[in-house]
Write an enzyme that holds these catalytic residues in place. Structure first.
Site, PDB file in Angstrom:
ATOM      1  N   ARG A   1     -35.059  -6.410   7.534  1.00  0.00           N
ATOM      2  CA  ARG A   1     -33.694  -8.099   7.541  1.00  0.00           C
ATOM      3  C   ARG A   1     -32.913  -7.842   8.526  1.00  0.00           C
ATOM      4  O   ARG A   1     -32.698  -7.991   9.277  1.00  0.00           O
ATOM      5  CB  ARG A   1     -33.198  -7.728   6.349  1.00  0.00           C
ATOM      6  CG  ARG A   1     -32.072  -9.051   5.908  1.00  0.00           C
ATOM      7  CD  ARG A   1     -31.572  -9.040   5.193  1.00  0.00           C
ATOM      8  NE  ARG A   1     -32.175  -9.552   3.771  1.00  0.00           N
ATOM      9  CZ  ARG A   1     -31.224  -9.567   3.100  1.00  0.00           C
ATOM     10  NH1 ARG A   1     -30.092  -9.065   2.023  1.00  0.00           N
ATOM     11  NH2 ARG A   1     -32.370 -10.335   1.895  1.00  0.00           N
TER      12      ARG A   1
ATOM     13  N   ASN B   1     -15.619   3.208  -9.146  1.00  0.00           N
ATOM     14  CA  ASN B   1     -16.083   2.393  -7.836  1.00  0.00           C
ATOM     15  C   ASN B   1     -16.556   1.034  -8.798  1.00  0.00           C
ATOM     16  O   ASN B   1     -15.834   0.214  -8.504  1.00  0.00           O
ATOM     17  CB  ASN B   1     -17.490   2.437  -7.005  1.00  0.00           C
ATOM     18  CG  ASN B   1     -18.053   1.936  -6.095  1.00  0.00           C
ATOM     19  OD1 ASN B   1     -18.246   1.140  -6.196  1.00  0.00           O
ATOM     20  ND2 ASN B   1     -16.491   1.766  -5.477  1.00  0.00           N
TER      21      ASN B   1
ATOM     22  N   LYS C   1     -15.941   0.235 -12.275  1.00  0.00           N
ATOM     23  CA  LYS C   1     -14.336  -0.266 -12.795  1.00  0.00           C
ATOM     24  C   LYS C   1     -13.626  -0.632 -12.260  1.00  0.00           C
ATOM     25  O   LYS C   1     -12.617  -1.379 -11.943  1.00  0.00           O
ATOM     26  CB  LYS C   1     -14.431   1.389 -13.268  1.00  0.00           C
ATOM     27  CG  LYS C   1     -14.516   2.061 -14.918  1.00  0.00           C
ATOM     28  CD  LYS C   1     -13.502   2.586 -15.794  1.00  0.00           C
ATOM     29  CE  LYS C   1     -12.921   3.900 -15.043  1.00  0.00           C
ATOM     30  NZ  LYS C   1     -12.988   5.520 -15.292  1.00  0.00           N
TER      31      LYS C   1
ATOM     32  N   ARG D   1     -27.323  -4.328 -11.233  1.00  0.00           N
ATOM     33  CA  ARG D   1     -27.888  -4.469  -9.108  1.00  0.00           C
ATOM     34  C   ARG D   1     -27.960  -3.118  -9.284  1.00  0.00           C
ATOM     35  O   ARG D   1     -28.514  -3.462  -7.945  1.00  0.00           O
ATOM     36  CB  ARG D   1     -26.206  -4.981  -8.879  1.00  0.00           C
ATOM     37  CG  ARG D   1     -25.934  -6.793  -8.969  1.00  0.00           C
ATOM     38  CD  ARG D   1     -25.166  -7.297  -8.162  1.00  0.00           C
ATOM     39  NE  ARG D   1     -23.929  -8.009  -8.545  1.00  0.00           N
ATOM     40  CZ  ARG D   1     -22.746  -8.519  -7.220  1.00  0.00           C
ATOM     41  NH1 ARG D   1     -22.854  -8.077  -6.523  1.00  0.00           N
ATOM     42  NH2 ARG D   1     -22.184  -9.533  -8.216  1.00  0.00           N
TER      43      ARG D   1
ATOM     44  N   HIS E   1      16.041   2.567   6.471  1.00  0.00           N
ATOM     45  CA  HIS E   1      17.073   3.541   6.577  1.00  0.00           C
ATOM     46  C   HIS E   1      18.780   2.496   5.910  1.00  0.00           C
ATOM     47  O   HIS E   1      18.368   1.305   5.800  1.00  0.00           O
ATOM     48  CB  HIS E   1      17.853   4.434   7.964  1.00  0.00           C
ATOM     49  CG  HIS E   1      17.772   2.871   9.309  1.00  0.00           C
ATOM     50  ND1 HIS E   1      18.371   1.721   8.773  1.00  0.00           N
ATOM     51  CD2 HIS E   1      16.505   2.507   9.747  1.00  0.00           C
ATOM     52  CE1 HIS E   1      18.808   0.890   9.756  1.00  0.00           C
ATOM     53  NE2 HIS E   1      17.524   1.674  10.418  1.00  0.00           N
TER      54      HIS E   1
ATOM     55  N   ASN F   1      23.966  -2.043  12.858  1.00  0.00           N
ATOM     56  CA  ASN F   1      23.663  -3.113  11.363  1.00  0.00           C
ATOM     57  C   ASN F   1      25.016  -3.928  11.362  1.00  0.00           C
ATOM     58  O   ASN F   1      24.877  -5.046  11.604  1.00  0.00           O
ATOM     59  CB  ASN F   1      22.807  -2.566  10.247  1.00  0.00           C
ATOM     60  CG  ASN F   1      21.427  -2.002  10.730  1.00  0.00           C
ATOM     61  OD1 ASN F   1      20.794  -1.148   9.555  1.00  0.00           O
ATOM     62  ND2 ASN F   1      20.166  -2.049  11.108  1.00  0.00           N
TER      63      ASN F   1
ATOM     64  N   ARG G   1      19.908   7.427  11.260  1.00  0.00           N
ATOM     65  CA  ARG G   1      19.460   7.161  10.620  1.00  0.00           C
ATOM     66  C   ARG G   1      18.390   7.538   9.306  1.00  0.00           C
ATOM     67  O   ARG G   1      18.986   6.789   8.587  1.00  0.00           O
ATOM     68  CB  ARG G   1      19.949   5.368  10.650  1.00  0.00           C
ATOM     69  CG  ARG G   1      19.035   4.585  11.703  1.00  0.00           C
ATOM     70  CD  ARG G   1      19.172   3.171  12.202  1.00  0.00           C
ATOM     71  NE  ARG G   1      18.672   2.404  12.839  1.00  0.00           N
ATOM     72  CZ  ARG G   1      18.113   2.514  14.411  1.00  0.00           C
ATOM     73  NH1 ARG G   1      19.203   3.760  14.426  1.00  0.00           N
ATOM     74  NH2 ARG G   1      17.580   2.097  15.511  1.00  0.00           N
TER      75      ARG G   1
ATOM     76  N   TYR H   1      22.535  -9.663  19.481  1.00  0.00           N
ATOM     77  CA  TYR H   1      20.918 -10.973  19.611  1.00  0.00           C
ATOM     78  C   TYR H   1      21.775 -11.817  20.381  1.00  0.00           C
ATOM     79  O   TYR H   1      21.334 -12.703  21.678  1.00  0.00           O
ATOM     80  CB  TYR H   1      20.189 -11.572  18.427  1.00  0.00           C
ATOM     81  CG  TYR H   1      19.484 -11.129  17.689  1.00  0.00           C
ATOM     82  CD1 TYR H   1      18.340 -10.600  18.413  1.00  0.00           C
ATOM     83  CD2 TYR H   1      19.993 -10.693  16.298  1.00  0.00           C
ATOM     84  CE1 TYR H   1      17.582  -9.560  17.448  1.00  0.00           C
ATOM     85  CE2 TYR H   1      19.046  -9.954  16.002  1.00  0.00           C
ATOM     86  CZ  TYR H   1      17.849  -9.792  16.303  1.00  0.00           C
ATOM     87  OH  TYR H   1      16.630  -8.777  15.848  1.00  0.00           O
TER      88      TYR H   1
ATOM     89  N   ARG I   1      10.743 -14.477  23.986  1.00  0.00           N
ATOM     90  CA  ARG I   1      10.587 -13.784  22.496  1.00  0.00           C
ATOM     91  C   ARG I   1       9.933 -14.750  21.060  1.00  0.00           C
ATOM     92  O   ARG I   1       9.772 -14.532  20.774  1.00  0.00           O
ATOM     93  CB  ARG I   1      12.192 -12.507  22.912  1.00  0.00           C
ATOM     94  CG  ARG I   1      10.838 -11.396  20.957  1.00  0.00           C
ATOM     95  CD  ARG I   1      12.207 -10.342  20.902  1.00  0.00           C
ATOM     96  NE  ARG I   1      11.656  -9.647  20.260  1.00  0.00           N
ATOM     97  CZ  ARG I   1      12.135  -8.583  19.686  1.00  0.00           C
ATOM     98  NH1 ARG I   1      12.914  -9.947  18.947  1.00  0.00           N
ATOM     99  NH2 ARG I   1      11.515  -8.051  18.841  1.00  0.00           N
TER     100      ARG I   1
ATOM    101  N   LYS J   1       6.396 -13.753  19.585  1.00  0.00           N
ATOM    102  CA  LYS J   1       7.267 -12.160  18.993  1.00  0.00           C
ATOM    103  C   LYS J   1       6.081 -11.386  19.174  1.00  0.00           C
ATOM    104  O   LYS J   1       6.659 -10.429  19.130  1.00  0.00           O
ATOM    105  CB  LYS J   1       8.439 -12.550  17.891  1.00  0.00           C
ATOM    106  CG  LYS J   1       9.758 -11.645  16.985  1.00  0.00           C
ATOM    107  CD  LYS J   1       9.720 -12.219  15.893  1.00  0.00           C
ATOM    108  CE  LYS J   1      10.888 -10.330  16.101  1.00  0.00           C
ATOM    109  NZ  LYS J   1      11.333 -10.396  14.466  1.00  0.00           N
TER     110      LYS J   1
ATOM    111  N   TYR K   1       5.525  -5.467  19.668  1.00  0.00           N
ATOM    112  CA  TYR K   1       5.670  -5.337  18.594  1.00  0.00           C
ATOM    113  C   TYR K   1       3.363  -5.176  18.851  1.00  0.00           C
ATOM    114  O   TYR K   1       3.110  -3.676  17.606  1.00  0.00           O
ATOM    115  CB  TYR K   1       4.825  -6.879  17.214  1.00  0.00           C
ATOM    116  CG  TYR K   1       6.611  -7.118  16.299  1.00  0.00           C
ATOM    117  CD1 TYR K   1       6.811  -6.304  15.487  1.00  0.00           C
ATOM    118  CD2 TYR K   1       7.617  -7.528  16.510  1.00  0.00           C
ATOM    119  CE1 TYR K   1       7.546  -6.168  14.265  1.00  0.00           C
ATOM    120  CE2 TYR K   1       9.180  -7.768  16.404  1.00  0.00           C
ATOM    121  CZ  TYR K   1       8.505  -7.259  14.887  1.00  0.00           C
ATOM    122  OH  TYR K   1      10.149  -6.605  14.494  1.00  0.00           O
TER     123      TYR K   1
ATOM    124  N   HIS L   1      12.284   1.683   9.520  1.00  0.00           N
ATOM    125  CA  HIS L   1      13.183   0.886  10.533  1.00  0.00           C
ATOM    126  C   HIS L   1      12.071  -0.773  10.022  1.00  0.00           C
ATOM    127  O   HIS L   1      11.190  -0.706  10.112  1.00  0.00           O
ATOM    128  CB  HIS L   1      12.873   0.843  11.854  1.00  0.00           C
ATOM    129  CG  HIS L   1      13.760   2.403  12.386  1.00  0.00           C
ATOM    130  ND1 HIS L   1      14.845   2.474  12.852  1.00  0.00           N
ATOM    131  CD2 HIS L   1      13.135   3.662  12.708  1.00  0.00           C
ATOM    132  CE1 HIS L   1      15.062   4.453  12.627  1.00  0.00           C
ATOM    133  NE2 HIS L   1      13.782   4.159  12.603  1.00  0.00           N
TER     134      HIS L   1
END
Ligand SMILES: O=P(O)(O)OC[C@H]1O[C@@](CO)(OP(=O)(O)O)[C@@H](O)[C@@H]1O
Length: 414
Positions: free
Chosen positions: A70, A101, A103, A127, A188, A194, A245, A276, A290, A294, A305, A334
């Protein structure tokens, strides 16, 4: 006998989602399903598409492929379609691992949903006996590219492994484990940036952030006690970034700390330290770009990202390797970094990842399972600004003096 194969494959897919440098192993998705037709059983073909350059594709053919014949037929079909193959075999003769495994892995498998656990267990043992009789192990006579994992990676054999992608798969497989363990993380405490709605930077904690750092040790201990046997010493390592931070948030935790440069927040390049609104005013095109994509957008002189996901690979590997249920890893990170880690374990797409909600002052506990990952969130009741910005929307409450207290639907702790 094969064991944990589905698990390996599923984890493998996730890992590859983090990796954008694959070599092209198939460019025409339409052709690939014909391969699955070679197996009359309930084999499934899952495909993961990677868009680093538009054409890179990898398909995971999840099946037992139990005979040499196969495997040869699959390899041949793929070759005819210019698809490179790599076989992964997991062999296990350790009774303890097999029972564990059955279980923990098989009983949570979609095959046994709503079935009696005892009967499911018996069925799976049958099996295994069946495969013991018919399974032909992969060997050198087949002239295939393969990796053979013996007793969950206690030994690894490989043949004809070439190129970047195949070596990455081997690296990933060597770091997997099947012991259940917990991963904790939190952003943080609220930072002075912020509060001002400024991104990036290396600000100190705000007074509310300091309060969070003081309450955190109590909450963390309480949570860990839920799964640590009584009188067992709490064995915790705290991972932090190199930014103030996170270190300040960890300051009151009586556990060893490990600093990772990889855990630093996304590098916002020329936008670092701006709000922003200021970014939109000074760099309107960049701001729109962006919002358009993004995940792929890379800040000028900074990161995307997608870059962050690559940077985090060693962190993810360490988490995958982590196999001591008595040892807890607590990451203080972060917003962007924790989105990537969270998306990896909960299998979010590239499009969803940059918009995941990782609020301040919330501890998240992840318990990876063979089929999925259990997530729990614990809000510590110290008000914090909301730094979330929805696609095309305004920055959360960070621009207003209001602070959220308890995130919707979350248990609050004091
Ligand atoms: O990708 P977006 O949604 O802008 O979020 C990432 C931003 O989150 C922030 C806060 O706005 O993270 P953090 O405070 O957790 O370090 C910024 O520093 C970072 O640029």
């Amino acid at each position: 006998m094969t064991s944990s194969m589905v698990q390996w494959f599923e984890k493998e897919e996730k890992s590859l989602g983090l990796q954008r440098k694959q070599s092209v192993i198939g460019e025409d998705l339409e052709r690939v399903p014909s391969v699955s037709a070679t197996d009359g059983q309930k084999n499934s073909l899952r495909q993961e598409e990677f868009r680093a350059g538009g054409l890179n594709l990898i398909a995971v053919y999840d099946a037992t492929n139990s005979t040499k014949e196969r495997r040869e037929s699959i390899a041949q079909k793929c070759k005819e379609n210019n698809i490179q193959t790599m076989f992964i075999e997991s062999l296990c003769d350790d009774e303890h691992i097999i029972m564990q495994n059955i279980k923990e892995v098989k009983m949570t498998s979609p095959d046994y949903v709503d079935k009696d656990p005892y009967q499911s267990c018996q069925d799976f043992i049958k099996r295994i006996d069946h495969y013991k009789r018919i399974y032909e192990t992969v060997d050198l006579s087949e002239n295939l590219s393969y990796v053979k994992l013996i007793n969950v990676g206690a030994q690894v054999q490989m043949n004809n492994i070439r190129g970047y992608l195949q070596s990455r798969i081997v690296y990933f497989l060597m770091n997997l484990n099947i012991n259940p363990s917990h991963i904790y993380f939190s952003r943080h405490g609220e930072s002075q940036f912020n509060v001002l709605g400024r991104i990036g930077g290396d600000a100190h904690l705000s007074p509310q952030g300091v309060l969070y750092s003081q309450k955190l040790p109590f909450k963390l201990k309480e949570l860990i006690q839920e799964h640590t046997p009584p009188n067992m010493e709490q064995n915790v390592t705290v991972w932090i970034s190199t930014l103030k931070r996170t270190a300040e948030t960890a300051a009151n935790l009586p556990f060893p700390k490990m600093m990772w440069k990889q855990l630093d927040e996304i590098n916002a390049g020329v936008c670092d330290g701006l709000t922003y609104e200021e970014i939109e005013e000074r760099f309107p095109e960049e701001f729109n770009d962006r919002d358009g994509d993004k995940y792929s957008y890379r800040y000028k002189s900074g990161e995307s990202y997608a870059d962050l996901v690559e940077r985090l690979e060693p962190v993810i590997m360490e988490l995958e390797r982590h196999n001591d249920p008595q040892h807890v890893i607590f990451i203080i990170g972060h917003q962007a970094v924790l989105r990537c880690i969270y998306a990896y374990f909960l299998n979010y797409s590239h499009a969803e990842l940059p918009y995941l909600k990782i609020p301040l002052h919330t501890v998240i506990r992840l318990t990876p399972k063979a089929y999925g990952c259990v997530e729990e969130r614990f809000k510590i009741n110290v008000p914090a600004v909301n730094t979330y910005r929805a696609k095309g929307g305004k920055h959360g409450e960070a621009m207003s003096p209001q602070r959220s207290t308890i995130a919707e639907g979350l248990p609050a702790s004091h």
